[in-house]
Design an enzyme around this catalytic site. Sequence first.
Site, PDB file in Angstrom:
ATOM      1  N   ASP A  14       0.802  -1.241   0.000  1.00  0.00           N
ATOM      2  CA  ASP A  14       0.000   0.000   0.000  1.00  0.00           C
ATOM      3  C   ASP A  14       0.833   1.289   0.000  1.00  0.00           C
ATOM      4  O   ASP A  14       0.572   2.207   0.793  1.00  0.00           O
ATOM      5  CB  ASP A  14      -0.939   0.016   1.223  1.00  0.00           C
ATOM      6  CG  ASP A  14      -1.916  -1.167   1.221  1.00  0.00           C
ATOM      7  OD1 ASP A  14      -1.929  -1.922   0.234  1.00  0.00           O
ATOM      8  OD2 ASP A  14      -2.642  -1.316   2.222  1.00  0.00           O
ATOM      9  N   ASP A  52      -4.656  -0.634  -1.076  1.00  0.00           N
ATOM     10  CA  ASP A  52      -5.901  -0.486  -0.342  1.00  0.00           C
ATOM     11  C   ASP A  52      -6.876   0.104  -1.374  1.00  0.00           C
ATOM     12  O   ASP A  52      -6.541   1.083  -2.050  1.00  0.00           O
ATOM     13  CB  ASP A  52      -5.644   0.497   0.806  1.00  0.00           C
ATOM     14  CG  ASP A  52      -6.585   0.325   1.981  1.00  0.00           C
ATOM     15  OD1 ASP A  52      -7.068  -0.807   2.214  1.00  0.00           O
ATOM     16  OD2 ASP A  52      -6.830   1.329   2.672  1.00  0.00           O
ATOM     17  N   HIS A  54     -10.749   1.023  -1.743  1.00  0.00           N
ATOM     18  CA  HIS A  54     -12.082   1.099  -1.144  1.00  0.00           C
ATOM     19  C   HIS A  54     -13.120   1.733  -2.068  1.00  0.00           C
ATOM     20  O   HIS A  54     -12.808   2.709  -2.766  1.00  0.00           O
ATOM     21  CB  HIS A  54     -12.028   1.962   0.127  1.00  0.00           C
ATOM     22  CG  HIS A  54     -11.120   1.444   1.191  1.00  0.00           C
ATOM     23  ND1 HIS A  54     -11.069   0.121   1.569  1.00  0.00           N
ATOM     24  CD2 HIS A  54     -10.233   2.092   2.007  1.00  0.00           C
ATOM     25  CE1 HIS A  54     -10.190  -0.013   2.547  1.00  0.00           C
ATOM     26  NE2 HIS A  54      -9.659   1.154   2.824  1.00  0.00           N
ATOM     27  N   HIS A  71     -10.291   7.315   2.343  1.00  0.00           N
ATOM     28  CA  HIS A  71      -8.938   7.196   1.782  1.00  0.00           C
ATOM     29  C   HIS A  71      -8.915   6.066   0.762  1.00  0.00           C
ATOM     30  O   HIS A  71      -9.748   5.159   0.817  1.00  0.00           O
ATOM     31  CB  HIS A  71      -7.919   6.903   2.902  1.00  0.00           C
ATOM     32  CG  HIS A  71      -8.175   5.580   3.572  1.00  0.00           C
ATOM     33  ND1 HIS A  71      -9.108   5.421   4.563  1.00  0.00           N
ATOM     34  CD2 HIS A  71      -7.639   4.349   3.371  1.00  0.00           C
ATOM     35  CE1 HIS A  71      -9.132   4.158   4.956  1.00  0.00           C
ATOM     36  NE2 HIS A  71      -8.248   3.479   4.240  1.00  0.00           N
ATOM     37  N   LYS A  96      -7.141  -4.867  -2.167  1.00  0.00           N
ATOM     38  CA  LYS A  96      -7.924  -5.453  -1.064  1.00  0.00           C
ATOM     39  C   LYS A  96      -8.915  -4.440  -0.492  1.00  0.00           C
ATOM     40  O   LYS A  96      -8.835  -3.244  -0.778  1.00  0.00           O
ATOM     41  CB  LYS A  96      -6.996  -5.922   0.052  1.00  0.00           C
ATOM     42  CG  LYS A  96      -6.191  -4.791   0.668  1.00  0.00           C
ATOM     43  CD  LYS A  96      -5.965  -4.995   2.131  1.00  0.00           C
ATOM     44  CE  LYS A  96      -4.895  -4.063   2.669  1.00  0.00           C
ATOM     45  NZ  LYS A  96      -4.979  -2.652   2.284  1.00  0.00           N
ATOM     46  N   CYS A 140      -1.535  -2.460   7.874  1.00  0.00           N
ATOM     47  CA  CYS A 140      -1.472  -3.440   6.784  1.00  0.00           C
ATOM     48  C   CYS A 140      -0.154  -4.203   6.736  1.00  0.00           C
ATOM     49  O   CYS A 140      -0.140  -5.377   6.366  1.00  0.00           O
ATOM     50  CB  CYS A 140      -1.799  -2.768   5.466  1.00  0.00           C
ATOM     51  SG  CYS A 140      -3.539  -2.276   5.436  1.00  0.00           S
TER      52      CYS A 140
HETATM   53  C1  VGL Z   1      -4.273   0.989   6.118  1.00  0.00           C
HETATM   54  C2  VGL Z   1      -5.500   2.176   7.633  1.00  0.00           C
HETATM   55  C3  VGL Z   1      -6.626   2.051   6.834  1.00  0.00           C
HETATM   56  C4  VGL Z   1      -2.943   0.425   5.719  1.00  0.00           C
HETATM   57  C5  VGL Z   1      -5.378   0.844   5.321  1.00  0.00           C
HETATM   58  O1  VGL Z   1      -2.705   0.203   4.502  1.00  0.00           O
HETATM   59  O2  VGL Z   1      -2.112   0.227   6.624  1.00  0.00           O
HETATM   60  N1  VGL Z   1      -4.343   1.646   7.268  1.00  0.00           N
HETATM   61  N2  VGL Z   1      -6.554   1.378   5.689  1.00  0.00           N
HETATM   62 ZN    ZN Z   2      -8.106   1.437   4.255  1.00  0.00          ZN
END
Ligand code: VGL
Ligand code: ZN
Length: 270
Positions: A14, A52, A54, A71, A96, A140
């Site tokens: 990520d 990430d 969403h 985000h 993901k 993550c």
């Molecule tokens: C993540 C917070 C929310 C990460 C993803 O990639 O660590 N942290 N979504």
């Molecule tokens: Zn996230």
Amino acid sequence: MKPELKDTALILVDIQNDFCPHGALAVNEGDQIVPIVNQLIPEFPLVISTQDWHPSDHISFQERGGPWPPHCVQGTRGAELHPDIETETIAEYFRKASAPDKDDYSEFEGRDERGRTLDALLKSRGVDKLYVVGLATDYCVLETVLDGIKYGYDVSVVTDATRAVNVNPGDGEKALQKMAQSGAHLVTSDGVLNPATGEICDLGQGSGTCDADCTPNDCPSHCESDPGNGVLNINVERRRSSGPRGWPARTGGRARTDRARVVPTTYAVS
Ligand code: VGL
Ligand code: ZN
């Protein structure tokens, strides 16, 4: 590619604009890992990047009662990989947490464009060792490392190529400790790129870096014969790694890998 990294994949977790300074969920110094990651990439036979990813009404967002500001919304600039990552040799991409009602921190929950899981892809390529870098250490990266261990991989975390959200101060450090306690190796990029420096001596009692306290008695395959001279004999290590006349190396009953293992002293595990 370093021969000792055969059967090893580098996982870029990520490294997206939203987790970098000025992003929607900015991780302090998140962008500072990019040059380090770019140095690591050419050393690995398989490089995998994750995102990430969403939907705009994701359950983890505050407007739905979740912990995070919106985000990494699919298709936005914030969800793109940091533009300075050298992507030429990234072989596979996984995404993901793309269903509205479920959040995931582990990349093992992601899918590639053909719908494969990370575990399926890695197993199909004969990978048994992972090096993990990316954002964020305390979410993550942590969950991906723990899952990697659970799925049977030998997992190393390149600590200087990760950064933490640190919702609570110290979360990143705690996450690294948890990874180490779960069996992950904490290494530095310097240890990966220059394996002769700072190699961990894990043959003797009291494993630690080969330093002035290290005697040939403690770690016969690592030290020069001069007791406590602190010099690693990397050639001896290399010779021993395949053992005499086709026999496996003698390891004192402990599983060893050929590569250097580097544990920064602040995170040293017993
Ligand atoms: C993540 C917070 C929310 C990460 C993803 O990639 O660590 N942290 N979504
Ligand atoms: Zn996230």
